[in-house]
Write a protein that holds these residues in place. Structure first.
Motif, mmCIF file in Angstrom:
data_model
loop_
_atom_site.group_PDB
_atom_site.id
_atom_site.type_symbol
_atom_site.label_atom_id
_atom_site.label_comp_id
_atom_site.label_asym_id
_atom_site.label_seq_id
_atom_site.Cartn_x
_atom_site.Cartn_y
_atom_site.Cartn_z
ATOM 1 N N ARG A 174 0.836 -1.200 0.000
ATOM 2 C CA ARG A 174 0.000 0.000 0.000
ATOM 3 C C ARG A 174 0.872 1.252 0.000
ATOM 4 N NH1 ARG A 174 -2.939 -0.912 4.205
ATOM 5 N NH2 ARG A 174 -4.842 -1.617 3.161
ATOM 6 N N GLU A 175 1.940 1.249 0.805
ATOM 7 C CA GLU A 175 2.856 2.387 0.809
ATOM 8 C C GLU A 175 3.505 2.582 -0.557
ATOM 9 O OE1 GLU A 175 5.603 1.689 3.910
ATOM 10 O OE2 GLU A 175 4.159 1.940 5.549
ATOM 11 N N VAL A 176 3.931 1.461 -1.151
ATOM 12 C CA VAL A 176 4.545 1.556 -2.477
ATOM 13 C C VAL A 176 3.545 2.069 -3.502
ATOM 14 C CG1 VAL A 176 5.634 0.215 -4.322
ATOM 15 C CG2 VAL A 176 6.211 -0.259 -1.940
ATOM 16 N N TYR A 177 2.306 1.572 -3.422
ATOM 17 C CA TYR A 177 1.280 1.998 -4.372
ATOM 18 C C TYR A 177 0.965 3.487 -4.213
ATOM 19 C CZ TYR A 177 -3.251 2.395 -6.645
ATOM 20 O OH TYR A 177 -4.288 2.795 -7.431
ATOM 21 N N LEU A 178 0.866 3.953 -2.965
ATOM 22 C CA LEU A 178 0.607 5.380 -2.749
ATOM 23 C C LEU A 178 1.765 6.228 -3.262
ATOM 24 C CD1 LEU A 178 -0.949 5.225 0.836
ATOM 25 C CD2 LEU A 178 -2.159 5.626 -1.313
ATOM 26 N N GLU A 179 2.983 5.736 -3.038
ATOM 27 C CA GLU A 179 4.146 6.470 -3.556
ATOM 28 C C GLU A 179 4.135 6.510 -5.082
ATOM 29 O OE1 GLU A 179 9.032 6.401 -3.136
ATOM 30 O OE2 GLU A 179 7.783 4.877 -2.163
#
Length: 469
Positions: free
Chosen positions: A135-140
């Motif tokens: 999720r963090e990677v996707y938001l980034e």
């Protein structure tokens, strides 16, 4: 199923993770190891599963107690206690295959085992950690994609502005069109004058060449005649030596006269040879001049109306004029024409010098702008390429995630079909149970009435025997 693709956590680690990441408030404080492992409490385990589903799918707690509206249920009161467990099992059956667990059963909710519960929670916690990380990677990536699209729009706007500026620089301004038109007309006039002068000089030079050729032919003819006369004189001298016998004095005088004549003939022969060599040099020089003039003509014909090549053509004209001057040193008649042509060319040069200075200044400004614009455009293209690569990578990842989502949807549909089949099976079983209960109630009522009749008959017989006694 013992070889898993996720690490197996210990019960203590699972409890600590549940307290810190899944449960909140009093639920986390009151959770102990014995409630989940060992003497398992079903309500605590069901609560943990519900909180996990709420965290992963965003399912609200009231959804577990809602009756499906797309299924016709005859006696919904029977499902009141079993409905939360059934909904929990359906949602867990959708979740666990994504955690690489494919042997989950309804018995793991109704009668859980410690080892299987540890394995299920380990796979779920591993999936939750993976989901948080992605999720963090996707938001980034989403933020990078948004910034990249903004930069892409800015670069496109800058590219359009640069293209407009370049088009504006390539077009001739309205205030300079008259001046450029005047310059082109003056250049055309100069070219016409140069062509006319060239034709006139070429004809004069060809006449001089033909005259020189005739002179050379005449001199060669005379030289050949002199050679023939010398040969005849030598033959006559030999004949006279053999036939005539004279006195020594006369012979001496005749010899001296013969020597003088021979010397005169040699001098004349040397003069003729020198003239012949001079004429021959001239004849050898004239074709080279003619070739140079022809190359000059070709260059003048291919000149056209190109202002940028005017300086180089003029320098070639000067070089050719210098060559023509050096070739026409012996040709006195062509000097006046050359001087007049030089005066005309210098006058035209003076007329065009100011225009050339202005054109040169304008060309330098345009070249400077053209050099700065491609550099800026190349930088823009490099940034655009980097942004495009990032955007394509983001699109690729989004496509992969969409494929995974489609796969999850297909799995969810399959699980829903299975749940529907299970529901229909349970419904049939419950209807059979209901029918059997109705039959049992009817048979019990009938047997009860028969027994009551028997009891009444027994009592009546007893009463009748007592009265008779």
């Amino acid at each position: 199923m013992e070889t898993m693709t996720f690490p197996r956590y210990s019960p203590d680690d699972i409890i600590s993770y549940l307290r810190s990441h899944i449960l909140e408030g009093a639920e986390a404080r009151n959770l102990v190891k014995g409630d989940v492992f060992g003497n398992t409490k079903l309500d605590i385990l069901h609560l943990i599963y519900m909180r996990i589903l709420q965290k992963v799918y965003g399912i609200r707690p009231e959804h577990f107690f809602m009756m499906p509206v797309n299924v016709d249920i005859m006696y919904p009161q029977i499902y009141e206690g079993f409905l939360p467990v059934c909904n929990l099992y359906i949602h867990m059956e959708h979740l666990l295959p994504m955690c690489r667990i494919n042997d989950f059963q309804i018995a793991d909710i109704l009668n859980p085992k410690t080892k299987r519960t540890v394995r299920f929670l380990s796979g779920i916690l591993n999936f939750v950690n993976f989901q948080e990380f992605r999720r963090e990677v996707y938001l980034e990536l989403q933020l990078n994609y948004k910034s990249a699209m903004e930069k892409h729009q800015q670069l496109e706007a800058a590219n359009r502005e640069a293209a407009m500026k370049l088009e504006k620089m390539n077009t001739v301004p309205v205030e300079h069109q008259a001046e450029v038109k005047q310059l082109t007309e003056s250049i055309r006039e100069l070219e016409q004058l140069l062509r006319q002068d060239y034709r006139r000089k070429q004809t004069a030079l060809q006449e001089v060449i033909s005259q020189k050729k005739t002179d050379i032919a005449e001199s060669t003819r005379k030289l050949n005649e002199l050679k023939v006369t010398m040969a005849t004189l030598k033959e006559e001298q030999e004949q006279l030596k053999s036939k005539i016998v004279e006195s020594p004095e006369e012979l001496k005088n005749s010899k001296e006269l013969m020597k003088e004549t021979v010397k005169k003939l040699k001098r004349s022969k040397q003069e003729v040879i020198e003239k012949y060599e001079g004429y021959r040099d001239l004849v050898e020089v004239l074709p080279s001049c003619q070739l140079e003039v022809q190359s000059y003509q070709k260059k003048m014909e291919g000149h056209g109306a190109n202002v940028e090549r005017l300086a180089s053509i003029l320098s070639e004209v000067r070089n050719l004029e210098d060559q023509i001057e050096s070739a026409q040193v012996e040709l006195k008649k062509a000097k006046t024409d050359e001087m007049s042509l030089k005066r005309m060319v210098t006058a035209k040069h003076e007329r065009l010098s100011t225009a050339e200075i202005k054109i040169k200044k304008m060309r330098e400004d345009v070249e400077q702008h053209k050099c700065t614009v491609p550099e800026h455009f190349n930088k823009v293209q490099e940034k655009r390429g980097a942004v495009y690569d990032k955007v394509m990578a983001i699109r690729k990842e989004i496509k992969q995630m969409k494929g995974e989502i489609e796969q999850l949807k297909e799995d969810a549909e399959e699980k829903a079909m299975k749940a529907k089949e299970i529901h229909l099976i349970w419904k049939a079983i419950l209807e059979k149970c209901h029918e059997s209960l109705l039959k049992a109630v009817k048979s019990y009522a009938a047997s009860r009435a028969e027994k009551a009749d028997e009891i009444r008959r027994g009592l009546f017989s007893i009463q009748s025997s007592g009265s008779s006694s």
